[in-house]
Design a protein around this motif. Sequence first.
Motif, short mmCIF file in Angstrom:
data_model
loop_
_atom_site.label_atom_id
_atom_site.label_comp_id
_atom_site.label_asym_id
_atom_site.label_seq_id
_atom_site.Cartn_x
_atom_site.Cartn_y
_atom_site.Cartn_z
N MET A 498 0.81 -1.00 -0.07
CA MET A 498 -0.05 0.03 -0.40
C MET A 498 1.10 0.96 0.21
SD MET A 498 -3.37 -0.94 -0.17
CE MET A 498 -3.81 0.58 0.09
N ILE A 499 1.90 1.50 -0.59
CA ILE A 499 2.31 2.31 -0.51
C ILE A 499 3.10 2.95 -1.68
CG2 ILE A 499 5.04 3.24 -0.85
CD1 ILE A 499 4.14 3.15 1.90
N ILE A 500 2.36 2.01 -3.55
CA ILE A 500 2.75 2.51 -4.21
C ILE A 500 1.15 3.43 -4.10
CG2 ILE A 500 2.66 1.69 -6.93
CD1 ILE A 500 4.70 -0.13 -5.64
N GLN A 501 -0.43 2.33 -4.35
CA GLN A 501 -1.37 3.14 -4.43
C GLN A 501 -1.69 4.04 -4.28
OE1 GLN A 501 -4.74 3.38 -2.56
NE2 GLN A 501 -5.74 3.58 -4.32
N PRO A 502 -1.25 4.79 -3.60
CA PRO A 502 -1.89 6.38 -2.95
C PRO A 502 -0.98 7.44 -4.02
CG PRO A 502 -1.20 5.50 -1.24
CD PRO A 502 -0.84 4.76 -2.08
N HIS A 503 -0.54 7.06 -4.53
CA HIS A 503 0.59 7.95 -5.50
C HIS A 503 -0.50 7.85 -7.10
CE1 HIS A 503 3.49 9.03 -2.89
NE2 HIS A 503 3.54 8.07 -2.30
N LEU A 504 -0.66 6.15 -7.17
CA LEU A 504 -1.20 6.13 -8.61
C LEU A 504 -2.94 6.92 -8.39
CD1 LEU A 504 -0.92 2.64 -8.88
CD2 LEU A 504 -0.19 4.67 -10.32
N GLU A 505 -3.21 6.35 -7.58
CA GLU A 505 -4.83 7.30 -6.82
C GLU A 505 -4.56 9.35 -7.06
OE1 GLU A 505 -7.49 8.60 -3.35
OE2 GLU A 505 -6.23 6.94 -3.53
N ASN A 506 -3.15 9.77 -6.76
CA ASN A 506 -2.91 11.16 -6.62
C ASN A 506 -3.66 11.30 -8.23
OD1 ASN A 506 -3.12 12.04 -4.02
ND2 ASN A 506 -0.96 12.13 -4.08
N SER A 507 -1.69 10.88 -9.32
CA SER A 507 -2.01 11.38 -10.40
C SER A 507 -3.40 11.45 -11.05
CB SER A 507 -1.23 9.22 -11.06
OG SER A 507 0.25 9.92 -10.37
N ILE A 508 -4.30 10.21 -10.73
CA ILE A 508 -5.52 10.12 -11.28
C ILE A 508 -5.85 11.21 -11.09
CG2 ILE A 508 -7.76 8.49 -11.87
CD1 ILE A 508 -6.50 6.26 -11.58
#
Length: 606
Positions: A498-508
Amino acid sequence: MRRLLLRSVFSVMLMLLFPLGVAAQDSIAKKKAMPATKMSKAVTNLEKSLDKNDEGKIAENYEQLANEFLNKGDNAKAEEYFKKALTSYTKLKRVNDKTRVTRSLAKVQENQKNFGSAIKNYEVAGSLAKDASEEKINLNDANRLKNQAEPVMQATYVNSNIELLKKEKKSGEVAEAYVQKAENSLQQKDKSVAIESYKNALVYAKDKPEAVIKIKNEIANVYASDNQFEKAIGINEKLLAEAVTKKDFNTQIKQLQSIASLYFKKEEPKKAVVSLKEAYDLASKKGNSAEAKNTLSALVKYYKSEGNEKESMALYEQFVQNFDELIQSDTTLISAKTFQVTEGKIRQLEKEKTLKDELITKKNTFNYFLLGSILLLLLLFGFIVKALYAIKTKNKEIALQSLRREMNPHFIFNSLNSVNQFISENKELEANKYLTSYSNLMRDMMENSNKDFISLDKEVEQLKKYLDLEHLRFQDKFDFEITVDEKLDAESVFVPNMIIQPHLENSIWHGLRYLDKKGLLQLKFQLVDAKVVVVIEDNGIGLTKSQELKTNNQKVHESRGLNNTKERIGLLNELYKKDISFVIKEKKLPESGTIVEIVFPLIDTI
């Protein structure tokens, strides 16, 4: 009346002879210093070692002094000092020395007819012996004493020891064993074997003059018991001649006394008297009061038996006239008194040593207690530190879990909002499809919610499900790509959960959805210098423009999301020492978008 007076005078003389120590004390100051003897050297060495409290030297000097007493025939004193040596060797745990002294102690106890103690110590020496031969020798001696009533059985043990001692090349003990064999043969009335055994003993005792003299006298006694007086006298006369050559006056006196005894048995009293008078004159001249007394008693006894009071009185008068000179010249009395004084000093030094040992023991006990207390405190401190560290670690784990769960509410809210939007637009099929994918994703996230690291293939699968959901909602806004370096084994490599998912969410949500055209979101997993580099790249509106469009609430949420990620990475680094880092940067014009780079070491075990 004359006979009564004679007896009274003789009694007074005997009384004077026994307390000679009183006269000796007065005469010691008049005598010149005596030359150092083995005995005096042993005593001096013992005093020095006691004064220095050197336990090893004390033990050795006790043993040396005991051997000197043994050579002088004082078995009681020898036993006393052997016991002291044994105590010191036991304290020092010197097993070989302890074995040797225990055997020596058994021998002096046997000499004193203390057979019970001797047997016990022979057995102890046997049990301590490291060598099988030495063990057998000691047990043979113990069994020999146990079978005193059976000379034939004793002979078996003696013969066994003779052979064993010869192999061990212990000549002194071989001589002693042959003497034992001779005594055993005499018990069996076999005088020829006894004499042969004594002669064999002489071969092995040649380097011990005192032992040689004693053995030869025993041979003479055997001949005398068989009425072979000439042979016995011949042996004594030869010993006398050797003593004269060596100027060994004590041996001369003893041999003259033995010759006199043989002549009395041979019924030649005149020759016996000549030998006794010669022994008496020599004892008086050389200051040996004890032998002068013994010889005088023998002469008086003979003259009494012959009724020759005149000769008896003449001897008394001569003895009285020379009494003071005899006492003053008696070196044995001076040596005895000197040793008595020295022994008193030894006793005092032993008491001082005992007090020192007690003080050392008390000091050591205190030191051990202090050391034990310190160790106990250290252990307690270590336990407390360990407990605090465990609590701190547990707190970090709880904090990490709390931070990980903090990401879910926002995602859940957005997902439910998406479902609500599909329903409001009457897109039932899309809503159902979205809910199915959402439930699968939530199940995976719940299964992995208690894990800080999961395998790369599971993380990729989980992220793909998430991106599929977002793409279902914003399908006209972006496409996505996920690439994994071929050098990475997705099944064995672990990545933070769950370290990568928040950054993907921010990008979208903060970059791609504001585009007028369709954007691209790229997720790459690369192996660079033994490190896993995760790159999240989008061509959205970028960080600057995104900040301009955000509401205050969105800004707070994004700030909290970044802080959450930083805190989680910090906790992971503290707990697992993995040196995880991440950086967010905006693309340079004319391009737009953001790049997030997360770096962590290659992890193949957790």
